[in-house]
Enzyme design. Sequence first.
Site, PDB file in Angstrom:
ATOM      1  N   HIS A  21      -9.285  -4.789   0.974  1.00 42.38           N
ATOM      2  CA  HIS A  21     -10.222  -5.873   1.292  1.00 42.38           C
ATOM      3  C   HIS A  21      -9.558  -6.899   2.214  1.00 42.38           C
ATOM      4  O   HIS A  21     -10.135  -7.336   3.206  1.00 42.38           O
ATOM      5  CB  HIS A  21     -10.679  -6.570   0.000  1.00 42.38           C
ATOM      6  CG  HIS A  21     -11.488  -5.676  -0.895  1.00 42.38           C
ATOM      7  ND1 HIS A  21     -12.854  -5.761  -0.998  1.00 42.38           N
ATOM      8  CD2 HIS A  21     -11.116  -4.667  -1.715  1.00 42.38           C
ATOM      9  CE1 HIS A  21     -13.289  -4.849  -1.852  1.00 42.38           C
ATOM     10  NE2 HIS A  21     -12.254  -4.171  -2.298  1.00 42.38           N
ATOM     11  N   ASP A 114     -16.887 -11.451   0.479  1.00 47.27           N
ATOM     12  CA  ASP A 114     -16.731 -10.040   0.144  1.00 47.27           C
ATOM     13  C   ASP A 114     -17.909  -9.576  -0.718  1.00 47.27           C
ATOM     14  O   ASP A 114     -18.374 -10.286  -1.606  1.00 47.27           O
ATOM     15  CB  ASP A 114     -15.423  -9.859  -0.639  1.00 47.27           C
ATOM     16  CG  ASP A 114     -14.961  -8.424  -0.662  1.00 47.27           C
ATOM     17  OD1 ASP A 114     -13.894  -8.155  -0.097  1.00 47.27           O
ATOM     18  OD2 ASP A 114     -15.669  -7.567  -1.236  1.00 47.27           O
ATOM     19  N   GLN A 384       1.167   2.305   7.268  1.00 49.02           N
ATOM     20  CA  GLN A 384       0.262   3.476   7.228  1.00 49.02           C
ATOM     21  C   GLN A 384      -0.443   3.787   8.552  1.00 49.02           C
ATOM     22  O   GLN A 384      -0.566   4.945   8.926  1.00 49.02           O
ATOM     23  CB  GLN A 384      -0.778   3.295   6.128  1.00 49.02           C
ATOM     24  CG  GLN A 384      -1.702   4.508   5.995  1.00 49.02           C
ATOM     25  CD  GLN A 384      -2.430   4.556   4.683  1.00 49.02           C
ATOM     26  OE1 GLN A 384      -1.807   4.597   3.636  1.00 49.02           O
ATOM     27  NE2 GLN A 384      -3.748   4.551   4.740  1.00 49.02           N
ATOM     28  N   HIS A 399      -6.037   9.039  -1.803  1.00 51.10           N
ATOM     29  CA  HIS A 399      -6.907   8.705  -2.937  1.00 51.10           C
ATOM     30  C   HIS A 399      -8.328   8.386  -2.452  1.00 51.10           C
ATOM     31  O   HIS A 399      -9.173   8.013  -3.246  1.00 51.10           O
ATOM     32  CB  HIS A 399      -6.326   7.514  -3.691  1.00 51.10           C
ATOM     33  CG  HIS A 399      -6.425   6.211  -2.940  1.00 51.10           C
ATOM     34  ND1 HIS A 399      -6.018   6.055  -1.635  1.00 51.10           N
ATOM     35  CD2 HIS A 399      -6.916   5.005  -3.305  1.00 51.10           C
ATOM     36  CE1 HIS A 399      -6.235   4.807  -1.245  1.00 51.10           C
ATOM     37  NE2 HIS A 399      -6.784   4.151  -2.230  1.00 51.10           N
ATOM     38  N   TRP A 402     -11.427   3.472   1.075  1.00 48.72           N
ATOM     39  CA  TRP A 402     -12.213   3.483   2.310  1.00 48.72           C
ATOM     40  C   TRP A 402     -11.380   3.167   3.542  1.00 48.72           C
ATOM     41  O   TRP A 402     -11.562   3.759   4.611  1.00 48.72           O
ATOM     42  CB  TRP A 402     -13.422   2.567   2.193  1.00 48.72           C
ATOM     43  CG  TRP A 402     -14.321   2.698   3.388  1.00 48.72           C
ATOM     44  CD1 TRP A 402     -14.749   1.705   4.207  1.00 48.72           C
ATOM     45  CD2 TRP A 402     -14.903   3.928   3.910  1.00 48.72           C
ATOM     46  NE1 TRP A 402     -15.552   2.226   5.202  1.00 48.72           N
ATOM     47  CE2 TRP A 402     -15.657   3.580   5.036  1.00 48.72           C
ATOM     48  CE3 TRP A 402     -14.830   5.273   3.533  1.00 48.72           C
ATOM     49  CZ2 TRP A 402     -16.350   4.530   5.795  1.00 48.72           C
ATOM     50  CZ3 TRP A 402     -15.523   6.224   4.285  1.00 48.72           C
ATOM     51  CH2 TRP A 402     -16.270   5.839   5.393  1.00 48.72           C
ATOM     52  N   ASN A 403     -10.416   2.235   3.409  1.00 42.88           N
ATOM     53  CA  ASN A 403      -9.582   1.934   4.580  1.00 42.88           C
ATOM     54  C   ASN A 403      -8.747   3.139   4.966  1.00 42.88           C
ATOM     55  O   ASN A 403      -8.637   3.480   6.146  1.00 42.88           O
ATOM     56  CB  ASN A 403      -8.656   0.749   4.293  1.00 42.88           C
ATOM     57  CG  ASN A 403      -9.426  -0.539   4.240  1.00 42.88           C
ATOM     58  OD1 ASN A 403      -9.719  -1.139   5.260  1.00 42.88           O
ATOM     59  ND2 ASN A 403      -9.822  -0.934   3.044  1.00 42.88           N
ATOM     60  N   SER A 404      -8.158   3.778   3.969  1.00 46.66           N
ATOM     61  CA  SER A 404      -7.335   4.962   4.259  1.00 46.66           C
ATOM     62  C   SER A 404      -8.192   6.041   4.913  1.00 46.66           C
ATOM     63  O   SER A 404      -7.757   6.708   5.860  1.00 46.66           O
ATOM     64  CB  SER A 404      -6.709   5.509   2.972  1.00 46.66           C
ATOM     65  OG  SER A 404      -5.821   4.559   2.439  1.00 46.66           O
ATOM     66  N   GLU A 407      -8.885   5.044   8.476  1.00 48.28           N
ATOM     67  CA  GLU A 407      -7.661   5.127   9.291  1.00 48.28           C
ATOM     68  C   GLU A 407      -7.333   6.589   9.611  1.00 48.28           C
ATOM     69  O   GLU A 407      -6.889   6.904  10.718  1.00 48.28           O
ATOM     70  CB  GLU A 407      -6.499   4.440   8.547  1.00 48.28           C
ATOM     71  CG  GLU A 407      -6.640   2.916   8.530  1.00 48.28           C
ATOM     72  CD  GLU A 407      -5.833   2.225   7.420  1.00 48.28           C
ATOM     73  OE1 GLU A 407      -4.961   2.879   6.812  1.00 48.28           O
ATOM     74  OE2 GLU A 407      -6.084   1.032   7.163  1.00 48.28           O
ATOM     75  N   GLN A 424     -14.158   5.712  -4.324  1.00 48.73           N
ATOM     76  CA  GLN A 424     -13.360   6.850  -3.834  1.00 48.73           C
ATOM     77  C   GLN A 424     -14.001   8.201  -4.166  1.00 48.73           C
ATOM     78  O   GLN A 424     -13.890   9.163  -3.406  1.00 48.73           O
ATOM     79  CB  GLN A 424     -11.945   6.768  -4.426  1.00 48.73           C
ATOM     80  CG  GLN A 424     -11.218   5.490  -4.035  1.00 48.73           C
ATOM     81  CD  GLN A 424     -10.145   5.078  -5.022  1.00 48.73           C
ATOM     82  OE1 GLN A 424      -9.729   5.849  -5.863  1.00 48.73           O
ATOM     83  NE2 GLN A 424      -9.676   3.833  -4.902  1.00 48.73           N
TER      84      GLN A 424
HETATM   85  N1  UDP Z   1      -1.407   0.926   3.128  1.00 56.44           N
HETATM   86  C1  UDP Z   1      -0.248   0.657   3.821  1.00 56.44           C
HETATM   87  N2  UDP Z   1       0.892   1.265   3.419  1.00 56.44           N
HETATM   88  C2  UDP Z   1       0.953   2.121   2.373  1.00 56.44           C
HETATM   89  C3  UDP Z   1      -0.244   2.404   1.676  1.00 56.44           C
HETATM   90  C4  UDP Z   1      -1.410   1.796   2.085  1.00 56.44           C
HETATM   91  O1  UDP Z   1      -0.250  -0.116   4.793  1.00 56.44           O
HETATM   92  O2  UDP Z   1       2.043   2.610   2.067  1.00 56.44           O
HETATM   93  C5  UDP Z   1      -2.651   0.262   3.563  1.00 56.44           C
HETATM   94  C6  UDP Z   1      -3.596   1.232   4.202  1.00 56.44           C
HETATM   95  O3  UDP Z   1      -3.301   1.334   5.580  1.00 56.44           O
HETATM   96  C7  UDP Z   1      -4.956   0.634   3.904  1.00 56.44           C
HETATM   97  C8  UDP Z   1      -4.737  -0.136   2.620  1.00 56.44           C
HETATM   98  O4  UDP Z   1      -3.335  -0.250   2.440  1.00 56.44           O
HETATM   99  O5  UDP Z   1      -5.356  -0.246   4.935  1.00 56.44           O
HETATM  100  C9  UDP Z   1      -5.309   0.567   1.402  1.00 56.44           C
HETATM  101  O6  UDP Z   1      -6.686   0.409   1.397  1.00 56.44           O
HETATM  102  P1  UDP Z   1      -7.642   1.508   0.817  1.00 56.44           P
HETATM  103  O7  UDP Z   1      -9.029   0.986   0.946  1.00 56.44           O
HETATM  104  O8  UDP Z   1      -7.392   2.806   1.445  1.00 56.44           O
HETATM  105  O9  UDP Z   1      -7.232   1.674  -0.687  1.00 56.44           O
HETATM  106  P2  UDP Z   1      -6.952   0.633  -1.875  1.00 56.44           P
HETATM  107  O10 UDP Z   1      -5.505   0.322  -1.810  1.00 56.44           O
HETATM  108  O11 UDP Z   1      -7.818  -0.564  -1.640  1.00 56.44           O
HETATM  109  O12 UDP Z   1      -7.300   1.424  -3.080  1.00 56.44           O
END
Ligand code: UDP
Length: 516
Positions: A21, A114, A384, A399, A402-404, A407, A424
Amino acid sequence: MEQGSIPSPHILIFPAQGQGHVNATLKLAELLSLAGFKITFINFQYVHERLVRNTDVEARFSKYHGFQFKTIPVCRPDDPQRTERWRKLSVKSKPIFKRMVIESKPTVNYIIGDGVLGFVHDVAVEIGIPAIQMHCLSACSFWTFFSIPDVVAAHQLPIKGIPTIICHPFLNDLFIPFNCITYGSNLLKLKGKEDMDRLITKVPGMETFLRCRDLPAGFCQVSDISDPNLFFITNEIRKSQALIINTFEELEGPILSQIRTRYSKIYTIGPLHEHLKTKLRSIGKQELYSSSNSLWKVDGTCITWLDNQPSQSVLYVSFGSSTIVTRDQLMEFWYGLVNSKKKFLWVIRPESVINQDGDNLGEIPEELQEGGKERGYVVKWAPQEEVLAHKAIGGFLTHSGWNSTLESIAAGVPMICWPYFGDQQVNSRYVSEIWKLGLDMKDVCDRRVVEKMVNDLMVDRREEYVKSTARMQELARKSVSEDGSSSCCLNRLIEDIRLMNKKAYASDNDKDNLSR
Ligand code: UDP
């Protein structure tokens, strides 16, 4: 940037406390700063402290005129009931936030809250400030949450035999509401009674492929209709009449059409990281782009390790910021990865591993660190975006946060999905079944399955996945290019805010003139 004599709008932005977020919302804040808006970015204090400790975020944003960070000093309720924690967080934060808005100088013209912080929207309504909800969820998971009342009305929920969520006493340092649950394969054995492949047919647009197991775990996979988690997100996300969603039309068009039957204003402006990068490039300021909005210390040594690996040979493994795995699950993954004979880069946050009693191990098991050296590289937190964009990466075991997911799509990397909870479960169903961008391993954690899926993704079915991911990557890039769908939506959002500001300014002037 003032327009004539009208002051630039002052926008208050408030993300929820998760890494995903904060990350996505900061990117939106930067895009709006580039448009000349004054931004106040609010974080929960403990989140901001971590952000400042691990990034250069304050220096980076000080370049934008009128940008400021503020924090809300909430205490962290430790109630074991997730919704109860969340309720307490909202109750405590709301009056502080309200006072902050009322006393703000300059006056707040617009609030972007949010989508899961319903109290932010409530405050905007109470004070009479225009507001919008920003969703860091996919449109497909938003729509699933939105449709839950219809699913319940059609008696497709509850799911018989699903146990009440197992709570572990282990407290994750950061994530108040979601920190004490283990999902994934743990629950599979317990979910015995009903067929989890039963179709849920009351989410419009998903009638033929959404199964019980694809419903958001921890929220909607319930055995009891009175479970307080069931409508919790639905109630939070239904507050606003307009939505900003971090997605793009070409990816989620059919579901966005469904959402448009209920909302007249939707701004799809994602993938936000790609959007910001493209925008900065277009004004010759690409050097300002930084992916790092991390709440953990980034270990950049993995990039040097990747530099020495052949092209598309490495599987990147990361379960994001809030997934918790048991030691047994970790070892199943480890054996599966090693047996696949592929190289891997694995992010393991030490605080994310628990033993069978739910106690935090506090460290990565030694045999895993030692035994994996030949094929793998383990870090506690990775850069990442850079990792996914690296030429050595050939796949992502994720996992399905949504960001992953976005990306990975933007980098053209196919995925193996092991969803943990919430949105997820829906995301991973879309990745595998609808977008064909990878495989879904949900509810299974077995070394043989891991090995097989890694080999399918990296070797046996590679061509198929490379083709579909390259196509979607191209569409993602187009969406944020000058005339692309997300770019047009962002411009529309900016214009709509400006127009609203102009009208409010004119009306205030009229009132002043009348009172003279
Ligand atoms: N991320 C990162 N390094 C890591 C793992 C995750 O920078 O080693 C970042 C990733 O790029 C993403 C965020 O953390 O932007 C994780 O967001 P996501 O929505 O995928 O999952 P959440 O952590 O919220 O479950």
